[in-house]
Design a protein around this motif. Structure first.
Motif, PDB file in Angstrom:
ATOM      1  N   GLN A  93       1.580   2.425  -6.791  1.00  0.00           N
ATOM      2  CA  GLN A  93       1.515   3.764  -6.231  1.00  0.00           C
ATOM      3  C   GLN A  93       0.806   4.762  -7.148  1.00  0.00           C
ATOM      4  N   HIS A  94       0.635   4.408  -8.412  1.00  0.00           N
ATOM      5  CA  HIS A  94      -0.061   5.287  -9.348  1.00  0.00           C
ATOM      6  C   HIS A  94      -1.582   5.152  -9.257  1.00  0.00           C
ATOM      7  N   LEU A  95      -2.047   4.255  -8.405  1.00  0.00           N
ATOM      8  CA  LEU A  95      -3.487   4.104  -8.192  1.00  0.00           C
ATOM      9  C   LEU A  95      -3.926   4.999  -7.040  1.00  0.00           C
ATOM     10  N   PRO A  96      -5.102   5.613  -7.127  1.00  0.00           N
ATOM     11  CA  PRO A  96      -5.648   6.315  -5.967  1.00  0.00           C
ATOM     12  C   PRO A  96      -5.752   5.353  -4.787  1.00  0.00           C
ATOM     13  N   PRO A  97      -5.630   5.846  -3.548  1.00  0.00           N
ATOM     14  CA  PRO A  97      -5.525   4.940  -2.396  1.00  0.00           C
ATOM     15  C   PRO A  97      -6.600   3.866  -2.294  1.00  0.00           C
ATOM     16  N   ARG A  98      -7.866   4.233  -2.424  1.00  0.00           N
ATOM     17  CA  ARG A  98      -8.909   3.212  -2.260  1.00  0.00           C
ATOM     18  C   ARG A  98      -8.898   2.232  -3.433  1.00  0.00           C
ATOM     19  N   GLN A  99      -8.628   2.741  -4.629  1.00  0.00           N
ATOM     20  CA  GLN A  99      -8.501   1.861  -5.790  1.00  0.00           C
ATOM     21  C   GLN A  99      -7.304   0.923  -5.610  1.00  0.00           C
ATOM     22  N   ARG A 100      -6.248   1.457  -5.019  1.00  0.00           N
ATOM     23  CA  ARG A 100      -5.059   0.665  -4.710  1.00  0.00           C
ATOM     24  C   ARG A 100      -5.411  -0.476  -3.757  1.00  0.00           C
ATOM     25  N   GLU A 149       8.336   9.519 -10.706  1.00  0.00           N
ATOM     26  CA  GLU A 149       9.241   8.885  -9.761  1.00  0.00           C
ATOM     27  C   GLU A 149       8.555   8.748  -8.411  1.00  0.00           C
ATOM     28  N   VAL A 150       8.929   7.707  -7.683  1.00  0.00           N
ATOM     29  CA  VAL A 150       8.404   7.472  -6.337  1.00  0.00           C
ATOM     30  C   VAL A 150       9.578   7.648  -5.376  1.00  0.00           C
ATOM     31  N   HIS A 151       9.782   8.885  -4.918  1.00  0.00           N
ATOM     32  CA  HIS A 151      10.964   9.193  -4.119  1.00  0.00           C
ATOM     33  C   HIS A 151      10.954   8.529  -2.749  1.00  0.00           C
ATOM     34  N   TYR A 152       9.772   8.144  -2.268  1.00  0.00           N
ATOM     35  CA  TYR A 152       9.672   7.550  -0.938  1.00  0.00           C
ATOM     36  C   TYR A 152       9.818   6.029  -0.978  1.00  0.00           C
ATOM     37  N   MET A 155       0.813  -1.210   0.000  1.00  0.00           N
ATOM     38  CA  MET A 155       0.000   0.000   0.000  1.00  0.00           C
ATOM     39  C   MET A 155       0.853   1.269   0.000  1.00  0.00           C
ATOM     40  N   LEU A 156       2.005   1.234   0.663  1.00  0.00           N
ATOM     41  CA  LEU A 156       2.751   2.462   0.966  1.00  0.00           C
ATOM     42  C   LEU A 156       4.113   2.568   0.284  1.00  0.00           C
ATOM     43  N   ALA A 157       4.692   1.458  -0.155  1.00  0.00           N
ATOM     44  CA  ALA A 157       5.976   1.430  -0.881  1.00  0.00           C
ATOM     45  C   ALA A 157       7.162   1.864  -0.034  1.00  0.00           C
ATOM     46  N   ASN A 158       6.986   1.947   1.251  1.00  0.00           N
ATOM     47  CA  ASN A 158       8.037   2.446   2.129  1.00  0.00           C
ATOM     48  C   ASN A 158       8.115   1.514   3.337  1.00  0.00           C
ATOM     49  N   TYR A 159       9.289   0.919   3.550  1.00  0.00           N
ATOM     50  CA  TYR A 159       9.416  -0.086   4.611  1.00  0.00           C
ATOM     51  C   TYR A 159       9.151   0.511   5.992  1.00  0.00           C
ATOM     52  N   GLU A 160       9.701   1.687   6.254  1.00  0.00           N
ATOM     53  CA  GLU A 160       9.524   2.299   7.576  1.00  0.00           C
ATOM     54  C   GLU A 160       8.073   2.683   7.822  1.00  0.00           C
ATOM     55  N   ASP A 161       7.403   3.205   6.799  1.00  0.00           N
ATOM     56  CA  ASP A 161       5.971   3.488   6.935  1.00  0.00           C
ATOM     57  C   ASP A 161       5.185   2.206   7.190  1.00  0.00           C
ATOM     58  N   ALA A 162       5.559   1.138   6.482  1.00  0.00           N
ATOM     59  CA  ALA A 162       4.862  -0.142   6.661  1.00  0.00           C
ATOM     60  C   ALA A 162       5.036  -0.665   8.077  1.00  0.00           C
ATOM     61  N   GLN A 163       6.235  -0.530   8.620  1.00  0.00           N
ATOM     62  CA  GLN A 163       6.459  -0.924  10.020  1.00  0.00           C
ATOM     63  C   GLN A 163       5.540  -0.136  10.951  1.00  0.00           C
ATOM     64  N   ARG A 203      -1.158  12.474   4.338  1.00  0.00           N
ATOM     65  CA  ARG A 203       0.140  12.782   3.750  1.00  0.00           C
ATOM     66  C   ARG A 203      -0.032  13.216   2.302  1.00  0.00           C
ATOM     67  N   ASN A 204       0.541  14.352   1.964  1.00  0.00           N
ATOM     68  CA  ASN A 204       0.500  14.803   0.570  1.00  0.00           C
ATOM     69  C   ASN A 204       1.814  14.545  -0.152  1.00  0.00           C
ATOM     70  N   ASP A 205       2.737  13.819   0.509  1.00  0.00           N
ATOM     71  CA  ASP A 205       4.030  13.512  -0.100  1.00  0.00           C
ATOM     72  C   ASP A 205       4.155  12.031  -0.402  1.00  0.00           C
ATOM     73  N   ARG A 206       3.033  11.325  -0.474  1.00  0.00           N
ATOM     74  CA  ARG A 206       3.078   9.891  -0.710  1.00  0.00           C
ATOM     75  C   ARG A 206       2.373   9.528  -2.014  1.00  0.00           C
ATOM     76  N   THR A 207       2.665  10.312  -3.060  1.00  0.00           N
ATOM     77  CA  THR A 207       2.196  10.011  -4.407  1.00  0.00           C
ATOM     78  C   THR A 207       3.361  10.218  -5.366  1.00  0.00           C
ATOM     79  N   PRO A 208       3.363   9.525  -6.501  1.00  0.00           N
ATOM     80  CA  PRO A 208       4.431   9.729  -7.480  1.00  0.00           C
ATOM     81  C   PRO A 208       4.447  11.178  -7.969  1.00  0.00           C
ATOM     82  N   VAL A 209       5.631  11.659  -8.329  1.00  0.00           N
ATOM     83  CA  VAL A 209       5.782  13.024  -8.850  1.00  0.00           C
ATOM     84  C   VAL A 209       6.373  12.931 -10.252  1.00  0.00           C
TER      85      VAL A 209
END
Length: 335
Positions: free
Chosen positions: A145-152, A110-113, A44-52, A94-100
């Motif tokens: 990560q390119h899917l909207p959260p609920r669609q994801r 790119e998915v910087h996170y 869902m989040l693509a980030n190990y620390e967030d997932a933890q 969070r507004n920094d958890r989408t591809p830019v």
């Protein structure tokens, strides 16, 4: 996967532990689900620390809401519902958890996170391991990560985990029609993001590295340790996609540009010419942990981890991650 592995007496034990407020007994029953829930949060989040963090939040919510579990649904379904909604709540804030958009025109986003996922933390259950590789590889995680959260969430529950539509709808408080519609839209996006890749995520796939992959990793390590830029270049596909995370603006899409960038940044010059590397895996993908020894330093220090997507014996994608101060990678800090 199904809930068949949870016998009725275990479900009854969970209910009994919840009613008795026995935290130790409660933890004993829920802890076996931690790894698969953490993988779910990572998808869902693509980030190990967030997932933890969200896995820990899930277990806190499970404890606080323990009396709401009546045993009508399977325990695993209930846990996934809480984990999914914890991730959705996180993404909403969070507004920094989408591809830019990538700085290089025509290269998408790119998915910087994005962070790598250590294989040692993947579920040990054989059935989960069978499907883990293609739904944990970096390309899949980035595409999701390119899917909207609920669609994801719908896509992961339906296509990655294989849940039937009514079960996914119940977990997300949606109608079956809404789930079906969201899944159709998600599949279109995934086909756009993963052209040429297999999209039948529920078909079993091996999680073992191929001989080609192992050979290429050995050659990559050998070239690095010998400061052999020509040998390194020979391993790359002409249309290599390279990026170094979490730094923005590092994406390039040809081997020539990647090598030019490495050389201009000092690779194999003094201070960046004393390397030791070890082969490893993350996200069920071949990788090399790169250790650099600075002049007058007696030790090689963990520098980066290079994750390789190998096609027909060549490196098609190389994703570099800053590996310093990442103990969860389970790599030695020095050699």
């Amino acid at each position: 996967m199904t809930d068949a592995r949870l016998p009725g007496d275990d479900k009854a034990a969970f209910v009994a532990a919840a009613r008795s407020n026995d935290a130790a007994r409660f933890a004993l029953i829920t802890e076996p689900y931690r790894r698969e829930l953490q993988v779910h949060c990572y998808r869902m989040l693509a980030n190990y620390e967030d997932a933890q963090d969200m896995t820990q939040e899930t277990f806190l919510r499970v404890w606080n809401r323990r009396e709401s579990f009546k045993g009508h649904a399977a325990l695993r379904t209930w846990l996934y519902r809480i984990a999914t909604n914890a991730c959705l709540d996180f993404l909403e804030k969070r507004n920094d958890r989408t591809p830019v958009p990538a700085e290089l025109p025509g290269t998408g986003s790119e998915v910087h996170y994005l962070q790598p996922y250590p294989d040692r933390m993947l579920p040990e259950d054989p059935q989960e391991s069978v499907v883990a590789r293609e739904t944990i590889e970096l390309a899949f995680i980035v595409a999701v990560q390119h899917l909207p959260p609920r669609q994801r969430a719908v896509f992961i529950l339906r296509d990655a985990l294989g849940w039937p539509a009514p079960k996914a709808a119940d977990a997300l408080d949606l109608t079956v029609a809404s789930v079906t519609s969201a899944l159709q839209r998600a599949r279109v996006t995934m086909r756009e993001q993963l052209p040429g890749r297999r999209l039948d995520w529920r078909r079993p796939a091996t999680h073992e590295l191929s001989d080609d992959e192992r050979d290429v990793v050995r050659s990559y390590i050998d070239a690095h340790e010998r400061n052999d830029i020509e040998g390194l270049t020979a391993l790359l596909r002409d249309d290599l996609r390279f990026t170094m995370l979490p730094d923005p603006g590092t994406l390039v899409v040809t081997a020539e540009d990647a090598v030019d960038g490495w050389v201009s940044n000092g690779l194999f010059r003094r201070g960046y010419d004393d390397w030791r590397c070890i082969a490893t895996t993350v996200n069920r993908m071949p990788a090399a942990a790169l250790y650099l020894r600075a002049p007058d330093d007696p030790e090689y220090r963990l520098f980066t981890i290079a994750v390789l997507h190998i096609v027909d014996g060549e490196i098609a994608e190389l994703t570099g991650f800053d590996a310093t101060d990442k103990p969860w990678l389970d790599l030695p800090a020095t050699l």
